[in-house]
Scaffold this active site. Structure first.
Site: not given
Ligand code: MRU
Length: 344
Positions: A45-47, A88, A195, A236, A246-247
């Site tokens: 996970r994470g963009a 996603r 996270q 994201d 973002n999250k």
């Molecule tokens: O749902 P996730 O864990 O994929 O969400 C991740 C985030 O929101 C991060 O802040 C974002 O992807 C940036 S990661 C460098």
């Protein structure tokens, strides 16, 4: 630092982020479908990490295709990519990684198919390597905004685990530490998927960077007590006007930062920009399973049958963003102009 994702003997190996920090378990993906499932279930996970996984997934998908000619190959590849793209919705890096791989395929249509498949494999590795380089560049730009002695608050995990390595928001923190600055971090736990608690705290502790875990609802208190000098988060997807997806919970942090005159920085590579969208209103927000909200570590916290809402991301309006740190430089408002310029 443990590798988030890599090619090992023709398989895509990822650290299973659903099991961290208690277990260090690796998952091997042998097909594009397995990569898609790993993205859906948050093994990765994470963009930016999703973008790299997508590129490697496309390479695995290409490998399986039996076709007579490029046209046959490409039409099968397109179908596989369309399926992968549905894994996603919010992080634009998924679509970005797939689009780049498709472009390389069509730019090399004259190659014999076995050579084209090798070319795609190489491209996925290049995307992985470029991601680490982009994070280091972001760190170098971003650390100029962080002063010696700063307490930095971050939300979610925008670290090495969310990328191919080094991280975006945590990359800025790492670069600041590497530049000799004394930095301490407040990490929001980031309910519901935790996270922050599970991944950010683990990553920073591995690197001996001072970090204190707080629950999301404590952020305002620590700002009021002047124990936060700066906020740095990842993204994201960033729209043309600088609105940031973002999250979930990031928007709340941004409002609090504004109220306390604390700079709110977003660190994200150019691949996270989506200049085709005028504003954050157009960014699709993922709605995940209610179980992530009603349970913690498979233990139910809410009554059976409780109604639940679970948007996994929110939009921080650009007016709340002090600057966007990219791998090409720092964008200041007005973002519509500065982001366009940086993206070239
Ligand atoms: O749902 P996730 O864990 O994929 O969400 C991740 C985030 O929101 C991060 O802040 C974002 O992807 C940036 S990661 C460098």
């Amino acid at each position: 630092m443990i590798k988030t994702i890599e090619w090992v003997d023709g398989v895509v190996r990822m650290i299973d982020q659903t099991r961290l920090p208690t277990e260090k378990v690796f998952v091997d993906c042998r097909t594009i479908e397995e990569v898609s499932l790993a993205i859906k279930t948050m093994i990765i996970r994470g963009a930016p990490a999703i973008g790299v996984a997508a590129a490697m997934g496309v390479s695995l998908g290409a490998e399986e295709i039996l076709a007579e000619d490029f046209a046959g190959f490409y039409s099968q590849l397109e179908k596989k990519c369309a399926e992968l793209a549905r894994s996603r919705p919010t992080a634009v890096n998924l679509a970005w990684g797939i689009a780049r791989m498709k472009r390389v395929a069509s730019d090399n249509k004259d190659l014999a198919l076995p050579d084209l498949k090798k070319r795609l494999r190489r491209e996925s590795q290049t995307i992985c390597d470029e991601d680490i380089a982009a994070n280091q560049a972001m760190g170098a730009f971003g650390q100029t905004l962080i002063a010696d002695g700063n307490n930095v608050l971050t939300h979610c995990n925008a670290g090495a685990l969310a990328t191919a390595g080094f991280g975006t928001a945590l990359g800025v923190i790492r670069a600041s530490v590497n530049a000799g600055k004394k930095i301490s971090v407040l990490a929001n736990e980031t309910r519901p998927f935790l996270q922050g608690a599970r991944l950010t705290v683990w990553e920073l502790m591995e690197d001996n960077i001072p970090v204190k875990l707080i629950t999301d609802s404590m952020a305002g208190h620590f700002m009021q007590k002047k124990q936060v000098d700066v906020v740095v988060v990842g993204a994201d997807r960033i729209a043309a006007n600088g609105d940031v997806a973002n999250k979930i919970g990031t928007y709340m942090v941004a409002i609090l930062a504004k109220n306390h005159n604390i700079p709110f920085y977003v660190a994200a590579p150019i691949s996270t920009l989506d200049l085709s969208l005028a504003s954050g209103e157009e960014i699709p927000i993922e709605e995940r399973s209610a179980d992530e909200v009603t349970t913690i570590n498979n233990k139910r916290m809410a009554p059976e049958g409780a109604m639940v809402a679970h948007p996994a991301f929110d939009i921080t309006p650009h007016q709340l963003v002090t600057a966007i740190i990219t791998d090409k430089g720092i964008a200041l408002p007005p973002f519509t102009e500065t982001l366009k310029k940086l993206a070239g």
